[in-house]
Design a protein around this motif. Structure first.
Motif, PDB file in Angstrom:
ATOM      1  N   ALA A 137       0.834  -1.198   0.000  1.00  0.00           N
ATOM      2  CA  ALA A 137       0.000   0.000   0.000  1.00  0.00           C
ATOM      3  C   ALA A 137       0.872   1.251   0.000  1.00  0.00           C
ATOM      4  O   ALA A 137       1.981   1.255   0.538  1.00  0.00           O
ATOM      5  CB  ALA A 137      -0.920  -0.009   1.211  1.00  0.00           C
ATOM      6  N   PRO A 138       0.365   2.326  -0.576  1.00  0.00           N
ATOM      7  CA  PRO A 138       1.185   3.538  -0.663  1.00  0.00           C
ATOM      8  C   PRO A 138       1.190   4.310   0.645  1.00  0.00           C
ATOM      9  O   PRO A 138       0.215   4.298   1.407  1.00  0.00           O
ATOM     10  CB  PRO A 138       0.477   4.354  -1.750  1.00  0.00           C
ATOM     11  CG  PRO A 138      -0.966   3.941  -1.622  1.00  0.00           C
ATOM     12  CD  PRO A 138      -0.937   2.480  -1.251  1.00  0.00           C
ATOM     13  N   ALA A 139       2.281   4.994   0.902  1.00  0.00           N
ATOM     14  CA  ALA A 139       2.348   5.918   2.024  1.00  0.00           C
ATOM     15  C   ALA A 139       1.961   7.324   1.593  1.00  0.00           C
ATOM     16  O   ALA A 139       1.654   8.176   2.433  1.00  0.00           O
ATOM     17  CB  ALA A 139       3.759   5.938   2.616  1.00  0.00           C
ATOM     18  N   ASP A 140       1.963   7.564   0.281  1.00  0.00           N
ATOM     19  CA  ASP A 140       1.591   8.872  -0.254  1.00  0.00           C
ATOM     20  C   ASP A 140       0.230   8.768  -0.949  1.00  0.00           C
ATOM     21  O   ASP A 140      -0.353   7.692  -1.051  1.00  0.00           O
ATOM     22  CB  ASP A 140       2.662   9.376  -1.220  1.00  0.00           C
ATOM     23  CG  ASP A 140       2.909   8.395  -2.366  1.00  0.00           C
ATOM     24  OD1 ASP A 140       2.369   7.265  -2.321  1.00  0.00           O
ATOM     25  OD2 ASP A 140       3.630   8.747  -3.312  1.00  0.00           O
ATOM     26  N   ARG A 141      -0.249   9.881  -1.443  1.00  0.00           N
ATOM     27  CA  ARG A 141      -1.587   9.939  -2.027  1.00  0.00           C
ATOM     28  C   ARG A 141      -1.547   9.627  -3.524  1.00  0.00           C
ATOM     29  O   ARG A 141      -1.870  10.474  -4.359  1.00  0.00           O
ATOM     30  CB  ARG A 141      -2.217  11.310  -1.758  1.00  0.00           C
ATOM     31  CG  ARG A 141      -2.449  11.573  -0.276  1.00  0.00           C
ATOM     32  CD  ARG A 141      -3.058  12.949  -0.017  1.00  0.00           C
ATOM     33  NE  ARG A 141      -3.283  13.146   1.394  1.00  0.00           N
ATOM     34  CZ  ARG A 141      -4.385  12.785   2.048  1.00  0.00           C
ATOM     35  NH1 ARG A 141      -5.382  12.218   1.381  1.00  0.00           N
ATOM     36  NH2 ARG A 141      -4.499  12.987   3.349  1.00  0.00           N
ATOM     37  N   ARG A 142      -1.163   8.421  -3.838  1.00  0.00           N
ATOM     38  CA  ARG A 142      -1.195   8.001  -5.243  1.00  0.00           C
ATOM     39  C   ARG A 142      -2.538   7.362  -5.558  1.00  0.00           C
ATOM     40  O   ARG A 142      -3.359   7.092  -4.678  1.00  0.00           O
ATOM     41  CB  ARG A 142      -0.054   7.035  -5.540  1.00  0.00           C
ATOM     42  CG  ARG A 142      -0.194   5.656  -4.916  1.00  0.00           C
ATOM     43  CD  ARG A 142       0.672   4.660  -5.686  1.00  0.00           C
ATOM     44  NE  ARG A 142       0.774   3.360  -5.030  1.00  0.00           N
ATOM     45  CZ  ARG A 142      -0.136   2.398  -5.131  1.00  0.00           C
ATOM     46  NH1 ARG A 142      -1.250   2.600  -5.797  1.00  0.00           N
ATOM     47  NH2 ARG A 142       0.056   1.234  -4.518  1.00  0.00           N
ATOM     48  N   ASP A 143      -2.766   7.088  -6.853  1.00  0.00           N
ATOM     49  CA  ASP A 143      -3.993   6.433  -7.276  1.00  0.00           C
ATOM     50  C   ASP A 143      -4.086   5.039  -6.664  1.00  0.00           C
ATOM     51  O   ASP A 143      -3.073   4.343  -6.501  1.00  0.00           O
ATOM     52  CB  ASP A 143      -4.034   6.297  -8.798  1.00  0.00           C
ATOM     53  CG  ASP A 143      -4.141   7.640  -9.512  1.00  0.00           C
ATOM     54  OD1 ASP A 143      -4.293   8.671  -8.833  1.00  0.00           O
ATOM     55  OD2 ASP A 143      -4.067   7.649 -10.756  1.00  0.00           O
ATOM     56  N   VAL A 144      -5.299   4.628  -6.335  1.00  0.00           N
ATOM     57  CA  VAL A 144      -5.574   3.287  -5.844  1.00  0.00           C
ATOM     58  C   VAL A 144      -6.692   2.700  -6.685  1.00  0.00           C
ATOM     59  O   VAL A 144      -7.673   3.378  -7.011  1.00  0.00           O
ATOM     60  CB  VAL A 144      -5.986   3.309  -4.354  1.00  0.00           C
ATOM     61  CG1 VAL A 144      -6.456   1.930  -3.900  1.00  0.00           C
ATOM     62  CG2 VAL A 144      -4.839   3.798  -3.487  1.00  0.00           C
ATOM     63  N   SER A 145      -6.536   1.440  -7.054  1.00  0.00           N
ATOM     64  CA  SER A 145      -7.527   0.763  -7.889  1.00  0.00           C
ATOM     65  C   SER A 145      -7.765  -0.636  -7.338  1.00  0.00           C
ATOM     66  O   SER A 145      -6.820  -1.357  -7.031  1.00  0.00           O
ATOM     67  CB  SER A 145      -7.020   0.673  -9.338  1.00  0.00           C
ATOM     68  OG  SER A 145      -7.773  -0.246 -10.096  1.00  0.00           O
ATOM     69  N   PHE A 146      -9.039  -1.008  -7.190  1.00  0.00           N
ATOM     70  CA  PHE A 146      -9.335  -2.375  -6.757  1.00  0.00           C
ATOM     71  C   PHE A 146     -10.656  -2.846  -7.332  1.00  0.00           C
ATOM     72  O   PHE A 146     -11.463  -2.047  -7.825  1.00  0.00           O
ATOM     73  CB  PHE A 146      -9.314  -2.498  -5.227  1.00  0.00           C
ATOM     74  CG  PHE A 146     -10.426  -1.781  -4.505  1.00  0.00           C
ATOM     75  CD1 PHE A 146     -11.599  -2.449  -4.156  1.00  0.00           C
ATOM     76  CD2 PHE A 146     -10.293  -0.449  -4.141  1.00  0.00           C
ATOM     77  CE1 PHE A 146     -12.616  -1.794  -3.465  1.00  0.00           C
ATOM     78  CE2 PHE A 146     -11.304   0.210  -3.444  1.00  0.00           C
ATOM     79  CZ  PHE A 146     -12.476  -0.468  -3.111  1.00  0.00           C
TER      80      PHE A 146
END
Length: 523
Positions: A137-146
């Motif tokens: 999981a990212p620690a920064d505010r990148r795109d997330v897709s699921f």
């Protein structure tokens, strides 16, 4: 088993680069092989990863004999500079399954893992390797897709190679999601898989079969076999090797509509529903890469953080429910438990403590769709919904949590569900509800991933749901086979820069049936 990568082993390198360092034990896996494949252990059902966080995730595999699982981890697909981890046992007591929690990994990183099994009797003999991957999981505010959905191998629709197998998994994989939220009915332990099923047009659906699926599951080995059946599908194994799973259960992991009051059908020799459920839960935990609770072994409900934009709250709507009776009680008590008071209190605490932009509540059953315990006679309650009117019975839990969300100032909750075998989008509007003490919210329904298609169900007006989209067979066209194409999954994309959530309902041909974009409220 938990494997922690010692920080002092990283030396002067950053955590992001530690996986590329050479471990002194890496050569352990370079063992001689016997010439005959039958003399060597085998990775029998592919690999899986799951319950991924910013610093780790679970990996899973199964051997075909007593052995040790050997795992290598790397940050590159070539495994040129891999780290070998201490082995763990795969024994008959767990049906030769083994799962390992990898920790202290860098956030937002593609992680590659390679699994072999080493024969316990001949430590110099190892299996061929199988490779998997996941992204922390990212620690920064990148795109997330699921993606999400449920309901696999139900109603006798098993693996049909002539129809491409479980095609929806291949379709979901094309989106390269960060994870799959599996909303339950991972198997149909109560469903027989016959070699052939005659379709309405006279054609024949041909299933791959195994002996254990010729009857309902009653023994521990039969429950295990139902899970392993799904892993025979090429699409499922390919998906599992690439995409982590966040998994929960529903009824068919045990039997249809099971609860403490279940009247067991005559086809069962085992007459104790608690015994069947205990065996089913053991098999469920063995077969999926779930993080285990030390406080309550066997617990399924849990929260999973996937970076600053997303927390997922996985509910267990089976283990703590009361019986599937009328459930029309005006006051809350054991007969109206659905998630139960302890889990309800946990959910409130977890939502209140969440700092994520979006709080996804993974409920295997929809909130306002009526599901009868006795569908033929429209009697009894299987789900939350009790029919039009003020909250009663199990609905009292939903009223409680919705009121809590409003009064506590919890923002941006979305409910993702499955179970009913069709696709829908519901907007909950307090102005149109019998119970109005809540903020508006969305519920999205998807599935089946690979099972019969049904619906639509009757709607209960207690919480004011508005149907914004529905795709279902309709009256007279129930239990459609996967070959009819009405297999559904949901896709969620959260934009890193804005925090906007786009929810799209898709079919197995990857047609976008309906979509909406939600703007986050400040929290």
């Amino acid at each position: 088993m938990t494997i922690k990568i010692p920080r002092n082993a990283i030396g002067g390198l950053t955590r992001r680069r530690f996986l590329t360092t050479v471990a002194t034990g890496a050569g352990v896996l370079a063992t001689p092989y016997l010439s005959r494949a039958a003399d060597r252990p085998r990775v029998s059902h592919g690999v899986q990863s799951g319950d991924v966080s910013t610093d780790g995730g679970m990996v899973w595999a199964r051997a075909d004999r007593p052995s040790q699982m050997m795992v290598e981890v790397a940050s590159t697909e070539s495994f040129a500079r891999a780290r070998a981890l201490p082995p763990i046992a795969a024994l008959p007591e767990s049906d030769f399954t083994a799962k390992m929690l990898l920790e202290n990994l860098p956030a937002g990183q593609d992680i590659f893992y390679r699994v072999r099994f080493r024969d316990l009797s001949h430590p110099d003999v190892s299996s061929e390797p199988v490779v998997g991957r996941f992204r922390t999981a990212p620690a920064d505010r990148r795109d997330v897709s699921f993606v999400w959905g449920g309901d696999v191998a139900g109603q006798g629709w098993g693996i049909n190679p002539d129809n491409g197998g479980m095609v929806t998994y291949a379709t979901m994989l094309k989106h390269k999601p960060d994870f799959l939220l599996h909303s339950g009915d991972t198997i149909y332990a109560d469903g027989v898989i016959s070699a052939e099923v005659k379709l309405a047009d006279g054609k024949i659906w041909k299933n791959i079969t195994i002996p254990e699926k010729a009857k309902v599951a009653e023994t521990l080995d039969e429950f295990r076999a139902a899970h392993k059946y799904n892993f025979l599908d090429d699409n499922v194994r390919a998906f599992n090797a690439e995409v982590p799973i966040f998994v929960q259960w529903d009824d068919h992991e045990v039997m249809n509509n099971w609860s403490p009051s279940k009247q067991i059908p005559d086809v069962y020799k085992v007459r104790d529903i608690s015994l069947l459920a205990a065996r089913a839960k053991q098999a469920f935990h063995e077969m999926y890469p779930m993080r285990e609770s030390l406080n309550e072994p066997g617990r399924i409900y849990r929260s999973l953080n996937y970076g600053p934009h997303l927390d997922v709250f996985m509910l267990d709507e089976r283990s703590y429910r009361g019986g599937n009776g009328p459930n029309l009680q005006a006051s809350y008590g054991p007969d109206s438990y659905f998630i139960g008071p302890d889990q309800l209190a946990w959910l409130k605490r977890a939502l209140l403590n969440s700092r994520a932009t979006w709080k996804v509540i993974a409920s295997d059953m929809p909130l306002s769709l009526i599901v009868y315990d006795d569908a033929a006679n429209k009697k009894g309650s299987e789900a939350f919904a009790q029919g039009d009117g003020p909250p009663r019975g199990r609905e009292l839990e939903i009223a409680d949590i919705l009121r809590f969300i409003k009064t506590s100032g919890v923002t941006n909750t979305v409910w993702l569900t499955a179970d009913v075998h069709y696709a829908a989008a519901h907007y909950y509007n307090p102005d149109k509800a019998q119970f109005q003490d809540f903020e508006p919210f969305w519920e999205f329904v998807s599935g089946p991933l690979h099972a019969g298609t049904f619906g639509p169900n009757e709607l209960d007006n207690t919480f004011g749901p508005e149907v914004k989209f529905v795709k279902a067979p309709g009256a007279g066209r129930q239990n459609l086979p996967p070959s009819d194409g009405m297999q559904f999954f949901g896709h969620v994309r959260i934009e890193g820069a804005t925090g906007q959530m786009t929810v799209t309902l898709r079919d197995r041909a990857d047609v976008a049936l309906w979509s909406t974009t939600l703007d986050p409220k400040p929290g």
